[in-house]
Design a protein around this motif. Structure first.
Motif, PDB file in Angstrom:
ATOM      1  N   LEU A 287      29.449  36.983  49.625  1.00 21.83           N
ATOM      2  CA  LEU A 287      30.044  37.610  48.638  1.00 21.83           C
ATOM      3  C   LEU A 287      29.958  36.850  47.501  1.00 21.83           C
ATOM      4  O   LEU A 287      30.528  37.636  46.272  1.00 21.83           O
ATOM      5  CB  LEU A 287      31.544  36.414  49.674  1.00 21.83           C
ATOM      6  N   TRP A 288      29.020  35.582  47.163  1.00 22.06           N
ATOM      7  CA  TRP A 288      28.427  35.165  45.265  1.00 22.06           C
ATOM      8  C   TRP A 288      28.043  36.670  45.091  1.00 22.06           C
ATOM      9  O   TRP A 288      28.011  35.931  43.954  1.00 22.06           O
ATOM     10  CB  TRP A 288      28.717  33.326  45.744  1.00 22.06           C
ATOM     11  N   GLU A 289      27.688  37.133  45.768  1.00 21.18           N
ATOM     12  CA  GLU A 289      26.844  38.333  44.950  1.00 21.18           C
ATOM     13  C   GLU A 289      27.606  39.459  44.741  1.00 21.18           C
ATOM     14  O   GLU A 289      26.690  40.523  44.567  1.00 21.18           O
ATOM     15  CB  GLU A 289      24.989  38.600  45.434  1.00 21.18           C
ATOM     16  N   GLU A 290      28.938  39.668  45.623  1.00 24.88           N
ATOM     17  CA  GLU A 290      29.649  40.863  45.360  1.00 24.88           C
ATOM     18  C   GLU A 290      30.529  41.074  43.932  1.00 24.88           C
ATOM     19  O   GLU A 290      30.608  40.091  43.752  1.00 24.88           O
ATOM     20  CB  GLU A 290      29.951  40.874  46.348  1.00 24.88           C
ATOM     21  N   PRO A 291      30.478  42.015  43.799  1.00 30.97           N
ATOM     22  CA  PRO A 291      31.319  42.378  41.818  1.00 30.97           C
ATOM     23  C   PRO A 291      32.306  41.969  42.453  1.00 30.97           C
ATOM     24  O   PRO A 291      33.181  42.328  43.725  1.00 30.97           O
ATOM     25  CB  PRO A 291      31.303  44.029  41.465  1.00 30.97           C
ATOM     26  N   LEU A 292      33.571  41.195  41.688  1.00 34.89           N
ATOM     27  CA  LEU A 292      34.760  41.099  41.700  1.00 34.89           C
ATOM     28  C   LEU A 292      35.529  42.672  42.087  1.00 34.89           C
ATOM     29  O   LEU A 292      36.301  42.621  43.315  1.00 34.89           O
ATOM     30  CB  LEU A 292      35.262  40.266  40.507  1.00 34.89           C
ATOM     31  N   GLU A 293      35.256  42.971  41.977  1.00 39.01           N
ATOM     32  CA  GLU A 293      35.828  44.885  41.386  1.00 39.01           C
ATOM     33  C   GLU A 293      36.025  45.291  43.336  1.00 39.01           C
ATOM     34  O   GLU A 293      36.559  45.842  43.148  1.00 39.01           O
ATOM     35  CB  GLU A 293      35.548  46.058  40.881  1.00 39.01           C
ATOM     36  N   VAL A 294      34.975  44.911  44.036  1.00 45.16           N
ATOM     37  CA  VAL A 294      35.283  45.285  45.431  1.00 45.16           C
ATOM     38  C   VAL A 294      36.062  44.863  45.874  1.00 45.16           C
ATOM     39  O   VAL A 294      36.827  45.797  46.758  1.00 45.16           O
ATOM     40  CB  VAL A 294      33.588  44.945  45.841  1.00 45.16           C
ATOM     41  N   PHE A 295      36.941  43.654  45.679  1.00 42.79           N
ATOM     42  CA  PHE A 295      37.858  43.054  46.042  1.00 42.79           C
ATOM     43  C   PHE A 295      39.514  43.208  46.051  1.00 42.79           C
ATOM     44  O   PHE A 295      40.374  42.928  46.679  1.00 42.79           O
ATOM     45  CB  PHE A 295      37.761  41.547  46.523  1.00 42.79           C
ATOM     46  N   LEU A 296      38.890  43.758  44.988  1.00 51.38           N
ATOM     47  CA  LEU A 296      40.776  44.480  44.269  1.00 51.38           C
ATOM     48  C   LEU A 296      41.181  45.856  44.818  1.00 51.38           C
ATOM     49  O   LEU A 296      42.193  45.787  44.181  1.00 51.38           O
ATOM     50  CB  LEU A 296      40.434  44.143  42.661  1.00 51.38           C
ATOM     51  N   THR A 297      40.547  46.456  45.026  1.00 54.51           N
ATOM     52  CA  THR A 297      41.081  48.095  45.377  1.00 54.51           C
ATOM     53  C   THR A 297      41.421  48.194  46.361  1.00 54.51           C
ATOM     54  O   THR A 297      42.801  49.365  46.606  1.00 54.51           O
ATOM     55  CB  THR A 297      39.871  48.728  45.312  1.00 54.51           C
ATOM     56  N   THR A 298      41.461  46.787  47.729  1.00 49.32           N
ATOM     57  CA  THR A 298      42.626  47.087  48.425  1.00 49.32           C
ATOM     58  C   THR A 298      43.050  45.781  48.966  1.00 49.32           C
ATOM     59  O   THR A 298      42.592  44.610  49.310  1.00 49.32           O
ATOM     60  CB  THR A 298      41.602  48.149  49.643  1.00 49.32           C
ATOM     61  N   PRO A 299      44.669  45.810  49.661  1.00 42.33           N
ATOM     62  CA  PRO A 299      45.151  44.487  50.557  1.00 42.33           C
ATOM     63  C   PRO A 299      44.232  43.973  50.885  1.00 42.33           C
ATOM     64  O   PRO A 299      44.171  41.970  50.414  1.00 42.33           O
ATOM     65  CB  PRO A 299      46.527  45.018  50.575  1.00 42.33           C
ATOM     66  N   GLY A 300      43.849  44.545  51.842  1.00 47.60           N
ATOM     67  CA  GLY A 300      43.563  43.627  53.171  1.00 47.60           C
ATOM     68  C   GLY A 300      41.916  42.677  52.437  1.00 47.60           C
ATOM     69  O   GLY A 300      41.068  41.829  53.107  1.00 47.60           O
ATOM     70  N   LEU A 301      41.332  43.121  51.187  1.00 46.63           N
ATOM     71  CA  LEU A 301      39.883  42.692  50.770  1.00 46.63           C
ATOM     72  C   LEU A 301      40.525  41.320  49.724  1.00 46.63           C
ATOM     73  O   LEU A 301      39.360  40.497  49.257  1.00 46.63           O
ATOM     74  CB  LEU A 301      39.059  43.707  50.635  1.00 46.63           C
ATOM     75  N   LEU A 302      41.605  41.247  49.255  1.00 49.49           N
ATOM     76  CA  LEU A 302      42.146  40.654  48.042  1.00 49.49           C
ATOM     77  C   LEU A 302      42.030  38.974  48.408  1.00 49.49           C
ATOM     78  O   LEU A 302      41.627  38.258  47.144  1.00 49.49           O
ATOM     79  CB  LEU A 302      43.810  40.493  48.019  1.00 49.49           C
ATOM     80  N   PRO A 303      42.244  38.645  49.642  1.00 47.45           N
ATOM     81  CA  PRO A 303      42.163  37.032  49.936  1.00 47.45           C
ATOM     82  C   PRO A 303      40.429  36.565  49.661  1.00 47.45           C
ATOM     83  O   PRO A 303      40.281  35.249  49.597  1.00 47.45           O
ATOM     84  CB  PRO A 303      42.247  36.701  51.516  1.00 47.45           C
ATOM     85  N   TYR A 304      39.436  37.564  49.845  1.00 49.20           N
ATOM     86  CA  TYR A 304      38.654  37.562  49.287  1.00 49.20           C
ATOM     87  C   TYR A 304      37.467  37.079  48.115  1.00 49.20           C
ATOM     88  O   TYR A 304      36.081  36.877  47.904  1.00 49.20           O
ATOM     89  CB  TYR A 304      37.063  38.370  49.993  1.00 49.20           C
ATOM     90  N   ALA A 305      39.008  37.716  47.519  1.00 52.00           N
ATOM     91  CA  ALA A 305      38.150  38.512  45.941  1.00 52.00           C
ATOM     92  C   ALA A 305      37.479  36.510  45.048  1.00 52.00           C
ATOM     93  O   ALA A 305      36.796  36.617  44.469  1.00 52.00           O
ATOM     94  CB  ALA A 305      39.774  38.872  44.703  1.00 52.00           C
ATOM     95  N   VAL A 306      38.010  35.755  45.273  1.00 50.95           N
ATOM     96  CA  VAL A 306      37.819  33.819  44.429  1.00 50.95           C
ATOM     97  C   VAL A 306      36.251  33.200  45.422  1.00 50.95           C
ATOM     98  O   VAL A 306      35.373  33.309  44.742  1.00 50.95           O
ATOM     99  CB  VAL A 306      38.375  32.889  45.225  1.00 50.95           C
ATOM    100  N   LEU A 307      36.004  34.224  46.502  1.00 47.00           N
ATOM    101  CA  LEU A 307      34.430  34.078  46.531  1.00 47.00           C
ATOM    102  C   LEU A 307      33.646  35.174  46.296  1.00 47.00           C
ATOM    103  O   LEU A 307      32.625  35.493  46.547  1.00 47.00           O
ATOM    104  CB  LEU A 307      34.614  34.246  47.874  1.00 47.00           C
ATOM    105  N   SER A 308      33.936  35.580  45.327  1.00 48.58           N
ATOM    106  CA  SER A 308      32.807  36.965  44.743  1.00 48.58           C
ATOM    107  C   SER A 308      31.668  36.420  43.555  1.00 48.58           C
ATOM    108  O   SER A 308      31.954  35.585  42.635  1.00 48.58           O
ATOM    109  CB  SER A 308      33.940  38.274  44.303  1.00 48.58           C
ATOM    110  N   GLN A 309      31.094  37.079  42.900  1.00 50.12           N
ATOM    111  CA  GLN A 309      29.917  36.792  42.420  1.00 50.12           C
ATOM    112  C   GLN A 309      30.981  36.245  40.366  1.00 50.12           C
ATOM    113  O   GLN A 309      30.256  35.606  39.656  1.00 50.12           O
ATOM    114  CB  GLN A 309      29.238  37.457  41.001  1.00 50.12           C
ATOM    115  N   ALA A 310      32.096  36.829  40.870  1.00 52.63           N
ATOM    116  CA  ALA A 310      33.001  36.555  39.446  1.00 52.63           C
ATOM    117  C   ALA A 310      33.050  34.513  38.855  1.00 52.63           C
ATOM    118  O   ALA A 310      33.253  33.857  40.489  1.00 52.63           O
ATOM    119  CB  ALA A 310      34.374  36.796  39.083  1.00 52.63           C
ATOM    120  N   GLU A 311      32.464  34.205  37.507  1.00 54.48           N
ATOM    121  CA  GLU A 311      32.575  33.053  37.457  1.00 54.48           C
ATOM    122  C   GLU A 311      33.459  32.334  37.228  1.00 54.48           C
ATOM    123  O   GLU A 311      33.957  31.394  37.875  1.00 54.48           O
ATOM    124  CB  GLU A 311      31.679  32.499  36.312  1.00 54.48           C
ATOM    125  N   ASN A 312      35.091  33.016  36.496  1.00 54.33           N
ATOM    126  CA  ASN A 312      35.908  32.247  36.424  1.00 54.33           C
ATOM    127  C   ASN A 312      36.537  31.980  37.902  1.00 54.33           C
ATOM    128  O   ASN A 312      37.419  32.931  37.463  1.00 54.33           O
ATOM    129  CB  ASN A 312      36.874  31.922  35.017  1.00 54.33           C
TER     130      ASN A 312
END
Length: 270
Positions: free
Chosen positions: A122-147
């Motif tokens: 997950l830490w290598e996945e783009p943030l945008e992947v997890f912001l498109t649908t409700p079910g993936l929102l909880p994983y957004a913080v674990l994405s490659q985004a630095e802040n």
């Protein structure tokens, strides 16, 4: 707890996960691992779903596991036996950054066989992947985004747009717990409203499970202490101790220090 959250999310939002992992938002239904005729290797981490023509097997991991390759091969064979006509997709999803090479293992190999499976870090996945649908929102913080704090703020804004209060609360609870893999508890509390957590049916379910586990551990400890203090318990006495509430078990744990024999336990139980 992470396993329970991931199970809840993939079961409630199977089409969101299918769009991410399979490339198409198809509806999926749950397969119980016990349907595969043998006991699951690790039932709490195995998530099996099926569509009309496909099986999706996912495993969410917070730490590397040297047995993962064997597990994926084993489950593939079990699934082939049970559903020979369906395509099988297997994905291991690692949630927390690590330097271990095990999180890059995608093949299980022996002298006579080779089995491949997919791995997502997950830490290598783009943030945008997890912001498109409700079910993936909880994983957004674990994405490659630095802040990570900014990401959590953005997720909170997305959650606030969800009209259904129950759905919003459940997703907020899942987000706060998964965010704990990257952010401190103080930061999460500052950015997320605690009443939302308390109102979440999923969060309450996790709390109940934690209390049940605590009761089981407390009971096991008290039984060990009783055995040392007064000797083996009869099935009747064991049954009575098993039926005690957590408060009564705690009281017994203190009282047994003064027991001199089995009669003291019988008297205490009344």
């Amino acid at each position: 707890m992470i396993d329970n959250i991931s199970k809840f999310l993939i079961e409630q939002y199977s089409s969101d996960f299918a769009a991410w992992l399979l490339g198409q938002p198809i509806a999926l239904t749950i397969i119980n691992p016990t349907e595969l005729n043998v006991e699951p290797i690790r039932a709490d981490s195995v998530m099996l779903l099926q569509g009309a023509e496909i099986i999706l097997h996912t495993e969410f991991q917070t730490v590397p596991d040297e047995t993962m390759g064997f597990r994926m091969a084993d489950y593939y064979l079990r699934l082939c036996r049970k559903f020979p006509e369906k395509e099988i997709q297997q994905v291991v999803i690692y949630l927390k950054p690590t330097g271990s090479d095990l999180v890059r293992q995608t093949i299980f190999q022996t002298n006579v066989m080779s089995h491949e499976f997919r791995v997502i870090r997950l830490w290598e996945e783009p943030l945008e992947v997890f912001l498109t649908t409700p079910g993936l929102l909880p994983y957004a913080v674990l994405s490659q985004a630095e802040n990570k704090e900014d990401v959590l703020k953005r997720v909170v804004r997305e959650l606030e747009r969800i009209a259904d209060r129950r759905e919003q609360n459940n997703l907020a609870a899942a987000t706060s717990i998964l965010a704990g893999l990257q952010l401190t508890e103080q930061t999460i509390r500052r950015l997320m409203r605690s009443p939302v957590m308390r109102e979440s049916t999923m969060y309450q379910s996790i709390l109940r499970e934690g209390r049940a586990e605590g009761l089981q551990q407390e009971r096991a400890l008290v039984l060990r202490l009783l055995t040392r203090k007064v000797g083996s318990l009869s099935p009747e006495l064991r049954s009575r101790v098993d039926g005690l509430s957590i408060e009564r078990l705690e009281a017994l744990g203190e009282a047994l220090l003064d027991f001199g024999g089995i009669g003291d336990l019988e008297k205490w139980l009344g």
